[in-house]
Structure formats: structure tokens, C-alpha cells
Design an enzyme around this catalytic site. Structure first.
Site, PDB file in Angstrom:
ATOM      1  N   MET A  31       0.839  -1.200   0.000  1.00  0.00           N
ATOM      2  CA  MET A  31       0.000   0.000   0.000  1.00  0.00           C
ATOM      3  C   MET A  31       0.874   1.250   0.000  1.00  0.00           C
ATOM      4  SD  MET A  31      -3.517  -0.665   2.053  1.00  0.00           S
ATOM      5  CE  MET A  31      -2.874  -0.471   3.711  1.00  0.00           C
ATOM      6  N   HIS A  38       9.499  -3.488   3.494  1.00  0.00           N
ATOM      7  CA  HIS A  38       9.129  -3.670   2.089  1.00  0.00           C
ATOM      8  C   HIS A  38      10.372  -3.902   1.233  1.00  0.00           C
ATOM      9  CE1 HIS A  38       5.690  -1.086   3.561  1.00  0.00           C
ATOM     10  NE2 HIS A  38       5.041  -2.083   3.018  1.00  0.00           N
ATOM     11  N   VAL A 178      11.062  -7.497   9.722  1.00  0.00           N
ATOM     12  CA  VAL A 178      12.213  -6.604   9.840  1.00  0.00           C
ATOM     13  C   VAL A 178      11.933  -5.645  10.991  1.00  0.00           C
ATOM     14  CG1 VAL A 178      13.613  -4.829   8.706  1.00  0.00           C
ATOM     15  CG2 VAL A 178      12.749  -6.791   7.392  1.00  0.00           C
TER      16      VAL A 178
END
Length: 282
Positions: A31, A38, A178
Site C-alpha cells: 500500500m 518492504h 524486519v
């Protein structure tokens, strides 16, 4: 790097990659508001399918509830494109809401049972929106691999079931969470936190770490593990707990004891921001 705005453009690009002698493509649905989490997904996709990675950037309205943060969800398209290209993406799919949901659209995907558990219970309709947009992305891009982060473990369970039930061609690939140096799981919503709330938010990762420590010491009983996690929240009364659960990662149903692959998941409100975290036992 190419930028596509329509389903047909993405589909033509995907088929061209396959016709060019490749093994197909990797898709990383997002998104936007991309961060290091990411980036790790995009790198993993680029390693699996060098030169054939598409990243979708689409803030999906159907997965937000009426009182949630759709309108203020961070949008930073140019920065997102730069990060995606740097990490190995070769295409960006950034459709409009009208492209993904044509006027009069009446088709949605419900994964019965799973969609009402964990985040689905707390956010009615959320997983319906997630499943719908992901199946649209998989149909549009025709990837053979689709990459998601473990932080959204409940979402992964829903999507795995959807892909299996609908016999879709994409394989769901899950990459590790992460974290910041202090343990906080990376999230686009972390930007909402004030400095004080940022400190308070660490209670989620502390609860996860406490459960991991207990399991490593030999504890397996669900009640003991969850009580220990709840105890961590006692030190942060400003944080409002949503759920703490130990579940089977396939069904999202509670289990009495932890075994290899069991999901421990937690969600909580820090100020006005809802955050999630988890660990997979073993």
C-alpha cells in the site's frame, strides 16, 4: 523501471516477460509508504526473479473500516518508486481506485472462518477487502510468486487458503519480520506515533521476545505463554491490548500448547495507532 496504471498494461508486461523466455514474475503487493521491511520483500523477489519484479502501490479502500485511517494513510509515491527501483523492481503497478473497483463492482472474496479471526475479529470486513484486492492483483499480474511479510501473519493464513481454494497459480512467499534496532517491528503506521508513544510501542516486541524466551527454555503451555505476554503489558498501562493469541498458523484457531509452526500474535492500540507483532514458534 516502468509504471503501469491499468490492469491491461500490467498483464501485457507480465505475459511479455514470460514469452521472453523467463520463468514468470514476482509480485510484491504493497500500500506504499515503503520502508526497510518492504525493501526486504523486493530484494527477495529480485533474487528469485531477477529483472522480473512488479511492485503494486495501492491504498486499498475496502480493507479499511469506516472509522479507520484510509484518508490519512501515508502516501509518498515518488519516494516509493525510488526505493522499489533501488531494491530491484522493474515495474510499478499504481492503479486508481476506479481501475481496481469499476463502477458497480459487486464481486468480493470472503475466506470463510479465517476472515473472522485475529485481525478479522477486531476489524470486521478487513480480510474481505484484503482477499479481494490480492486476488485482483494476482489475476492482473499473473505472477508465479507473490511476496508478503510475516508481520501480517494472519493475513498470510487467509491468503494461503484463498490461493489453495481457488487453485491460483501464484505461490505465497513469506519473508521474516524486519525490526528497528530496539525491536519494534517496522510498519508504515509507526509514523503516526509520537516520541512517547514510540517508546510505549516497544511493549509489543517485548511480549513477543518474552514468549520466545519461554519457549526456548522449554515452556509450551499456551496459558503460561499468554499470561507472561499479558504481564509485559502491565508495565505499559497507556497501551490498550487488542488481542494476545497462540494459534495454529493454518486455521488461526487457538491451541493449548505451542508446537513447531505455532503462531503467537499480539495486537494493541498505542494512542490512536493499532500495531501488530508476532513470532512463529520454532
Amino acid at each position: 523501471m516502468e509504471i503501469f496504471r491499468t490492469v491491461e498494461q500490467l498483464r501485457q508486461w507480465s505475459r511479455a516477460q514470460r514469452c521472453d523466455g523467463g520463468e514468470g514474475i514476482a509480485l510484491v503487493p504493497t500500500m506504499g509508504a515503503l520502508h526497510a521491511g518492504h525493501a526486504s520483500l523486493i530484494r527477495a523477489a529480485a533474487e528469485a526473479r531477477p529483472g522480473r519484479v512488479a511492485v503494486s502501490i495501492f491504498v486499498n479502500p475496502t480493507q479499511f473500516g469506516p472509522n479507520e485511517d484510509f484518508s490519512k494513510y501515508p502516501r509518498m509515491f515518488n519516494a516509493d518508486c525510488a526505493l522499489a527501483e533501488r531494491e530491484g523492481a522493474t515495474a510499478i503497478f499504481a492503479p486508481s481506485v476506479e481501475e481496481m473497483y469499476p463502477a458497480g463492482a459487486a464481486t468480493f472474496v470472503d475466506v470463510d472462518g479465517l476472515s473472522d479471526r485475529l485481525d478479522g475479529k477486531s476489524r470486521p470486513g478487513h480480510f474481505r477487502g484484503v482477499a479481494t484486492v490480492v486476488v485482483k492483483l494476482l489475476i492482473a499480474g499473473e505472477p508465479d510468486l507473490a511476496f508478503f511479510g510475516q508481520k501480517d501473519a494472519a493475513q498470510v493464513a487467509v491468503l494461503r487458503r484463498m490461493v489453495e481454494d481457488l487453485r491460483l497459480g501464484a505461490k505465497i512467499v513469506v519473508c521474516p519480520i524486519v525490526r528497528e534496532a530496539d525491536g519494534l517491528a517496522l510498519s508504515s503506521r509507526n509514523t503516526y506515533l509520537s516520541a512517547e508513544e514510540r517508546k510505549q510501542a516497544l511493549v509489543l516486541s517485548k511480549a513477543v521476545r518474552r514468549v520466545e524466551e519461554l519457549v526456548a527454555s522449554g515452556e509450551r503451555e499456551s496459558a503460561v505463554l499468554m499470561e507472561a505476554a499479558r504481564g509485559m503489558f502491565g508495565a505499559e498501562p497507556a497501551v490498550r491490548m487488542d488481542y494476545i493469541e497462540l494459534v495454529d498458523w493454518e486455521t488461526l484457531l487457538p491451541v493449548l500448547s505451542a508446537t513447531h509452526g505455532t503462531l503467537f500474535a499480539v495486537a494493541a492500540w498505542v494512542g490512536k495507532t493499532r500495531l501488530i507483532d508476532n513470532t512463529i514458534i520454532g
